[in-house]
Design an enzyme around this catalytic site. Structure first.
Site, PDB file in Angstrom:
ATOM      1  N   CYS A   1     -58.392 -54.950  50.476  1.00 23.89           N
ATOM      2  CA  CYS A   1     -58.556 -55.043  49.024  1.00 23.89           C
ATOM      3  C   CYS A   1     -60.005 -55.436  48.695  1.00 23.89           C
ATOM      4  CB  CYS A   1     -57.598 -56.078  48.455  1.00 23.89           C
ATOM      5  SG  CYS A   1     -57.660 -56.200  46.647  1.00 23.89           S
TER       6      CYS A   1
ATOM      7  N   ASP B   1     -60.860 -57.502  46.567  1.00 28.09           N
ATOM      8  CA  ASP B   1     -60.855 -58.907  46.149  1.00 28.09           C
ATOM      9  C   ASP B   1     -61.949 -59.719  46.870  1.00 28.09           C
ATOM     10  OD1 ASP B   1     -60.092 -61.756  45.957  1.00 28.09           O
ATOM     11  OD2 ASP B   1     -58.253 -60.975  45.045  1.00 28.09           O
TER      12      ASP B   1
ATOM     13  N   ARG C   1     -62.160 -62.662  47.532  1.00 24.60           N
ATOM     14  CA  ARG C   1     -61.653 -63.724  48.410  1.00 24.60           C
ATOM     15  C   ARG C   1     -61.212 -63.212  49.771  1.00 24.60           C
ATOM     16  NH1 ARG C   1     -57.208 -65.476  44.141  1.00 24.60           N
ATOM     17  NH2 ARG C   1     -57.133 -63.190  44.141  1.00 24.60           N
TER      18      ARG C   1
ATOM     19  N   HIS D   1     -53.156 -58.716  50.837  1.00 22.22           N
ATOM     20  CA  HIS D   1     -53.218 -60.173  50.722  1.00 22.22           C
ATOM     21  C   HIS D   1     -52.248 -60.648  49.649  1.00 22.22           C
ATOM     22  CE1 HIS D   1     -55.660 -60.426  46.931  1.00 22.22           C
ATOM     23  NE2 HIS D   1     -55.952 -59.193  47.278  1.00 22.22           N
TER      24      HIS D   1
ATOM     25  N   CYS E   1     -52.345 -60.780  45.178  1.00 22.39           N
ATOM     26  CA  CYS E   1     -53.289 -59.696  44.859  1.00 22.39           C
ATOM     27  C   CYS E   1     -53.211 -59.380  43.368  1.00 22.39           C
ATOM     28  CB  CYS E   1     -52.950 -58.463  45.685  1.00 22.39           C
ATOM     29  SG  CYS E   1     -54.025 -57.047  45.347  1.00 22.39           S
TER      30      CYS E   1
HETATM   31 CO    CO Z   1     -56.104 -57.671  45.965  1.00 23.71          CO
END
Ligand code: CO
Length: 221
Positions: A42, A44, A46, A98, A101
Site C-alpha cells: 500500500c 500508506d 506508515r 496492512h 488501511c
Molecule cells: Co493502506
C-alpha cells in the site's frame, strides 16, 4: 522557489552514513540491482517497504498503490511484475496489506472521495465476494481488519493469475507468491498462510487462507 532543503540535507546525511559503513556501496549498485523479492504494498506512509524488512537499496523491488490492489488490466503493476519475473528473476513476490488501511476503510464505508472511488471499487468487489464472511463480524474495526486480510488474499490470487506468473510457472521458473499483512500498531508483518509456487498450490492455499479465522490464528513470526 520552494526547494525542500530539509529533505535534501537529510539525504546527504543518509548517503554519508551508508558510505561510512561501506565505502563501495553506491559504486556496487551502479552496475546492477539484484533483488530477490518483489514487494506489492500500500502507498500508506506508515508502511515503508525496505525499512519494515530491513533491506537495503538494491534488495527489494517495489510497487505500491492505494490498498495494494493488483488489477488484471493495470499496465503499471503488470509491467512491474513482468520486469521483476522475466528480467530480474525474483524468487518471491509478496503482496503486503496492512491493518487499518484507509483505502480499505473507504471501500468498506462506501465513502465518496472522488476519482479514487473507482480504484477502490476493486476492494468493494472483494467485499461483495466475501459478504457472508464479513457479515459474521459485528464489530466494525474487526470487520475492517478482516477485509484488509481478505483483500490481500484476493490480490495474491490476482498476481498468480497474471499471464506473467502463469507463464513463468509453465516454463518451470521458480517464483513463489505470498500474502502478508502488516500491523501499523506494532510494526510486525504476519504471513497469512498463503504461499504458492504453482497452480495447484494456489488453489489449496486460497482455501486455507480463507478458512483461517483471524481470531484463531496463531501468528507465525
Ligand atoms: Co493502506
Amino acid at each position: 522557489m520552494k526547494t525542500l532543503q530539509q529533505l535534501i540535507n537529510s539525504n546527504r546525511q543518509w548517503a554519508q552514513w551508508i558510505s561510512a559503513r561501506d565505502p563501495d556501496f553506491f559504486e556496487k549498485l551502479l552496475h546492477q540491482q539484484n533483488p530477490r523479492y518483489l514487494w506489492i504494498g500500500c502507498s500508506d506512509s506508515r508502511v515503508p517497504a525496505n525499512e519494515i524488512v530491513g533491506l537495503m537499496p538494491g534488495e527489494l523491488f517495489v510497487h505500491r498503490n492505494v490498498a495494494n490492489v493488483v488489477v488484471h488490466t493495470d499496465l503499471n503493476c503488470l509491467s512491474v511484475i513482468q520486469y521483476a519475473v522475466d528480467v530480474l528473476k525474483v524468487s518471491d513476490i509478496i503482496v503486503v496489506g496492512h491493518y487499518r488501511c484507509g483505502g480499505v476503510e473507504s471501500a468498506l464505508k462506501r465513502e465518496k472521495l472522488g476519482l479514487i472511488d473507482n480504484w477502490l471499487r476493486h476492494v468493494q468487489d472483494v467485499m461483495e465476494k466475501h459478504k457472508a464472511r464479513l457479515a459474521e463480524i459485528e464489530e466494525m474495526t474487526e470487520k475492517w481488519d478482516r477485509l484488509c486480510e481478505l483483500n490481500v488474499v484476493e490480490q495474491v490470487v490476482n498476481v498468480c493469475q497474471t499471464t506473467v506468473v502463469q507463464e513463468a510457472w509453465e516454463r518451470g521458473q521458480e517464483v513463489a507468491v505470498h500474502g502478508w499483512i502488516y500491523g501499523i500498531n506494532d510494526g510486525l508483518v504476519h504471513d497469512l498462510g498463503f504461499s504458492a509456487t504453482n497452480q495447484e498450490e494456489m488453489s489449496a492455499a486460497y482455501r486455507n487462507a480463507l478458512n483461517r479465522d483471524r481470531h484463531k490464528v496463531i501468528w507465525e513470526t
